[in-house]
Design a protein around this motif. Structure first.
Motif, PDB file in Angstrom:
ATOM      1  N   GLY A 141     -24.129 -22.425  27.494  1.00 43.27           N
ATOM      2  CA  GLY A 141     -24.135 -21.091  28.047  1.00 43.27           C
ATOM      3  C   GLY A 141     -23.707 -20.062  27.006  1.00 43.27           C
ATOM      4  O   GLY A 141     -23.348 -20.404  25.878  1.00 43.27           O
ATOM      5  N   VAL A 142     -23.746 -18.808  27.384  1.00 37.80           N
ATOM      6  CA  VAL A 142     -23.387 -17.726  26.466  1.00 37.80           C
ATOM      7  C   VAL A 142     -22.218 -16.927  27.018  1.00 37.80           C
ATOM      8  O   VAL A 142     -21.933 -16.955  28.210  1.00 37.80           O
ATOM      9  CB  VAL A 142     -24.591 -16.788  26.202  1.00 37.80           C
ATOM     10  CG1 VAL A 142     -25.670 -17.485  25.418  1.00 37.80           C
ATOM     11  CG2 VAL A 142     -25.147 -16.224  27.486  1.00 37.80           C
TER      12      VAL A 142
ATOM     13  N   ILE B  78     -32.481 -17.435  21.861  1.00 35.00           N
ATOM     14  CA  ILE B  78     -32.561 -16.750  23.153  1.00 35.00           C
ATOM     15  C   ILE B  78     -33.421 -17.528  24.140  1.00 35.00           C
ATOM     16  O   ILE B  78     -34.306 -18.280  23.763  1.00 35.00           O
ATOM     17  CB  ILE B  78     -33.081 -15.308  23.000  1.00 35.00           C
ATOM     18  CG1 ILE B  78     -34.471 -15.281  22.406  1.00 35.00           C
ATOM     19  CG2 ILE B  78     -32.123 -14.467  22.209  1.00 35.00           C
ATOM     20  CD1 ILE B  78     -35.105 -13.910  22.392  1.00 35.00           C
ATOM     21  N   GLN B  79     -33.130 -17.321  25.420  1.00 28.67           N
ATOM     22  CA  GLN B  79     -33.898 -17.945  26.489  1.00 28.67           C
ATOM     23  C   GLN B  79     -34.745 -16.894  27.180  1.00 28.67           C
ATOM     24  O   GLN B  79     -34.765 -15.727  26.779  1.00 28.67           O
ATOM     25  CB  GLN B  79     -32.951 -18.631  27.467  1.00 28.67           C
ATOM     26  CG  GLN B  79     -32.276 -19.835  26.856  1.00 28.67           C
ATOM     27  CD  GLN B  79     -31.405 -20.579  27.844  1.00 28.67           C
ATOM     28  OE1 GLN B  79     -30.962 -20.025  28.847  1.00 28.67           O
ATOM     29  NE2 GLN B  79     -31.155 -21.841  27.557  1.00 28.67           N
ATOM     30  N   THR B  80     -35.443 -17.286  28.244  1.00 32.69           N
ATOM     31  CA  THR B  80     -36.402 -16.386  28.876  1.00 32.69           C
ATOM     32  C   THR B  80     -35.745 -15.188  29.549  1.00 32.69           C
ATOM     33  O   THR B  80     -36.387 -14.158  29.711  1.00 32.69           O
ATOM     34  CB  THR B  80     -37.236 -17.143  29.925  1.00 32.69           C
ATOM     35  OG1 THR B  80     -36.354 -17.762  30.862  1.00 32.69           O
ATOM     36  CG2 THR B  80     -38.084 -18.204  29.250  1.00 32.69           C
ATOM     37  N   ASP B  81     -34.472 -15.301  29.935  1.00 35.52           N
ATOM     38  CA  ASP B  81     -33.802 -14.179  30.592  1.00 35.52           C
ATOM     39  C   ASP B  81     -33.039 -13.306  29.591  1.00 35.52           C
ATOM     40  O   ASP B  81     -32.231 -12.480  29.985  1.00 35.52           O
ATOM     41  CB  ASP B  81     -32.859 -14.670  31.683  1.00 35.52           C
ATOM     42  CG  ASP B  81     -31.691 -15.483  31.141  1.00 35.52           C
ATOM     43  OD1 ASP B  81     -31.842 -16.080  30.062  1.00 35.52           O
ATOM     44  OD2 ASP B  81     -30.636 -15.507  31.801  1.00 35.52           O
ATOM     45  N   GLU B  82     -33.328 -13.470  28.299  1.00 40.79           N
ATOM     46  CA  GLU B  82     -32.619 -12.732  27.254  1.00 40.79           C
ATOM     47  C   GLU B  82     -33.597 -12.033  26.319  1.00 40.79           C
ATOM     48  O   GLU B  82     -34.753 -12.428  26.209  1.00 40.79           O
ATOM     49  CB  GLU B  82     -31.727 -13.698  26.460  1.00 40.79           C
ATOM     50  CG  GLU B  82     -30.667 -14.333  27.323  1.00 40.79           C
ATOM     51  CD  GLU B  82     -30.015 -15.551  26.694  1.00 40.79           C
ATOM     52  OE1 GLU B  82     -29.059 -16.051  27.314  1.00 40.79           O
ATOM     53  OE2 GLU B  82     -30.436 -15.989  25.616  1.00 40.79           O
TER      54      GLU B  82
ATOM     55  N   ARG C 169     -29.113  -9.827  24.060  1.00 41.96           N
ATOM     56  CA  ARG C 169     -28.585  -9.340  25.325  1.00 41.96           C
ATOM     57  C   ARG C 169     -29.366  -9.953  26.465  1.00 41.96           C
ATOM     58  O   ARG C 169     -30.440 -10.509  26.279  1.00 41.96           O
ATOM     59  CB  ARG C 169     -28.647  -7.819  25.407  1.00 41.96           C
ATOM     60  CG  ARG C 169     -30.053  -7.258  25.550  1.00 41.96           C
ATOM     61  CD  ARG C 169     -29.980  -5.760  25.799  1.00 41.96           C
ATOM     62  NE  ARG C 169     -31.260  -5.137  26.003  1.00 41.96           N
ATOM     63  CZ  ARG C 169     -31.842  -4.947  27.175  1.00 41.96           C
ATOM     64  NH1 ARG C 169     -31.255  -5.376  28.276  1.00 41.96           N
ATOM     65  NH2 ARG C 169     -32.999  -4.351  27.278  1.00 41.96           N
ATOM     66  N   LYS C 170     -28.813  -9.847  27.644  1.00 38.80           N
ATOM     67  CA  LYS C 170     -29.511 -10.295  28.839  1.00 38.80           C
ATOM     68  C   LYS C 170     -30.619  -9.289  29.156  1.00 38.80           C
ATOM     69  O   LYS C 170     -30.493  -8.094  28.890  1.00 38.80           O
ATOM     70  CB  LYS C 170     -28.542 -10.395  30.031  1.00 38.80           C
ATOM     71  CG  LYS C 170     -27.561 -11.531  29.898  1.00 38.80           C
ATOM     72  CD  LYS C 170     -28.294 -12.843  30.003  1.00 38.80           C
ATOM     73  CE  LYS C 170     -27.353 -14.007  30.088  1.00 38.80           C
ATOM     74  NZ  LYS C 170     -28.066 -15.270  30.250  1.00 38.80           N
TER      75      LYS C 170
ATOM     76  N   GLY D 166     -23.668  -6.553  29.200  1.00 40.92           N
ATOM     77  CA  GLY D 166     -24.849  -7.412  29.160  1.00 40.92           C
ATOM     78  C   GLY D 166     -25.165  -7.968  27.787  1.00 40.92           C
ATOM     79  O   GLY D 166     -26.062  -8.793  27.645  1.00 40.92           O
ATOM     80  N   MET D 167     -24.428  -7.552  26.765  1.00 42.39           N
ATOM     81  CA  MET D 167     -24.674  -8.034  25.404  1.00 42.39           C
ATOM     82  C   MET D 167     -24.066  -9.423  25.222  1.00 42.39           C
ATOM     83  O   MET D 167     -22.964  -9.704  25.684  1.00 42.39           O
ATOM     84  CB  MET D 167     -24.059  -7.069  24.393  1.00 42.39           C
ATOM     85  CG  MET D 167     -24.257  -7.455  22.966  1.00 42.39           C
ATOM     86  SD  MET D 167     -23.591  -6.165  21.902  1.00 42.39           S
ATOM     87  CE  MET D 167     -23.440  -7.062  20.381  1.00 42.39           C
ATOM     88  N   ILE D 168     -24.790 -10.298  24.538  1.00 40.36           N
ATOM     89  CA  ILE D 168     -24.306 -11.646  24.249  1.00 40.36           C
ATOM     90  C   ILE D 168     -23.466 -11.576  22.983  1.00 40.36           C
ATOM     91  O   ILE D 168     -23.951 -11.152  21.942  1.00 40.36           O
ATOM     92  CB  ILE D 168     -25.482 -12.621  24.075  1.00 40.36           C
ATOM     93  CG1 ILE D 168     -26.266 -12.720  25.376  1.00 40.36           C
ATOM     94  CG2 ILE D 168     -24.996 -13.990  23.615  1.00 40.36           C
ATOM     95  CD1 ILE D 168     -27.556 -13.487  25.261  1.00 40.36           C
ATOM     96  N   PHE D 169     -22.198 -11.992  23.085  1.00 42.95           N
ATOM     97  CA  PHE D 169     -21.325 -11.922  21.915  1.00 42.95           C
ATOM     98  C   PHE D 169     -20.798 -13.284  21.493  1.00 42.95           C
ATOM     99  O   PHE D 169     -20.014 -13.393  20.564  1.00 42.95           O
ATOM    100  CB  PHE D 169     -20.157 -10.949  22.153  1.00 42.95           C
ATOM    101  CG  PHE D 169     -19.178 -11.385  23.199  1.00 42.95           C
ATOM    102  CD1 PHE D 169     -18.062 -12.130  22.846  1.00 42.95           C
ATOM    103  CD2 PHE D 169     -19.375 -11.067  24.524  1.00 42.95           C
ATOM    104  CE1 PHE D 169     -17.154 -12.534  23.800  1.00 42.95           C
ATOM    105  CE2 PHE D 169     -18.476 -11.464  25.482  1.00 42.95           C
ATOM    106  CZ  PHE D 169     -17.356 -12.203  25.120  1.00 42.95           C
ATOM    107  N   GLY D 170     -21.264 -14.358  22.144  1.00 42.18           N
ATOM    108  CA  GLY D 170     -20.818 -15.687  21.750  1.00 42.18           C
ATOM    109  C   GLY D 170     -21.505 -16.773  22.547  1.00 42.18           C
ATOM    110  O   GLY D 170     -22.272 -16.513  23.479  1.00 42.18           O
TER     111      GLY D 170
END
Length: 159
Positions: A35-36, A122-126, A138-139, A70-74
């Protein structure tokens, strides 16, 4: 980019040396992504907040980095996404601490990712945001309530 096998164990990896058997090609190995860590607040990351979040996974940003909701930071150490506040400031008081809580914080360096590694991560929701000065993941949906609703609808559709 460095391969996963050299970065995941952080220099403490071991390789088994026992050979069991040879098998025919079984197909591609699925990439196991955890996960992120998703920011739940906008602001500038603080060393205090990142120190609290570092045991939960690998960080992609360092202190004094601008983040937004909503930003992915890790990368989370578990298989689920975790929303956290990397911009949380330390509570300030007039009383000195004698229990060692005001010690110097030493963070691990953040994982540096280039364009190719971000695109494969990244995955499809990102979404990957590319600017001349930064790469930000980000998401797709920034609002956490809408993200939860979409995930719930997606799981209902599968059932």
């Amino acid at each position: 980019p460095r391969p996963f096998s050299s970065t995941a164990p952080r220099g403490w990896g071991t390789l088994p040396r026992l050979y069991l058997e040879h098998q025919d090609y079984l197909g591609d190995i699925e990439y196991m992504r955890k996960g992120v860590l998703v920011s739940m607040a906008s602001g500038t990351t603080t060393q205090y907040a990142l120190n609290e979040l570092e045991p939960r996974g690998v960080l992609f940003v360092g202190p004094k980095t601008e983040v937004y909701n909503g930003m992915i930071f890790g990368e989370h150490s578990k298989d689920m996404d975790l929303e956290a506040n990397p911009a949380k400031a330390k509570h300030v008081s007039n009383v000195r601490s004698t229990d060692g809580k005001d010690e110097f914080v030493q963070l691990s360096p953040p994982r540096q990712m280039n364009l190719e590694s971000c695109m494969s991560y990244i995955q499809t929701d990102e979404i990957l945001e590319v600017t001349p000065s930064a790469l930000r993941m980000r998401k797709r949906e920034l609002d956490p309530n809408k993200r939860a609703r979409l995930a719930r609808d997606k799981s209902k559709a599968r059932a």
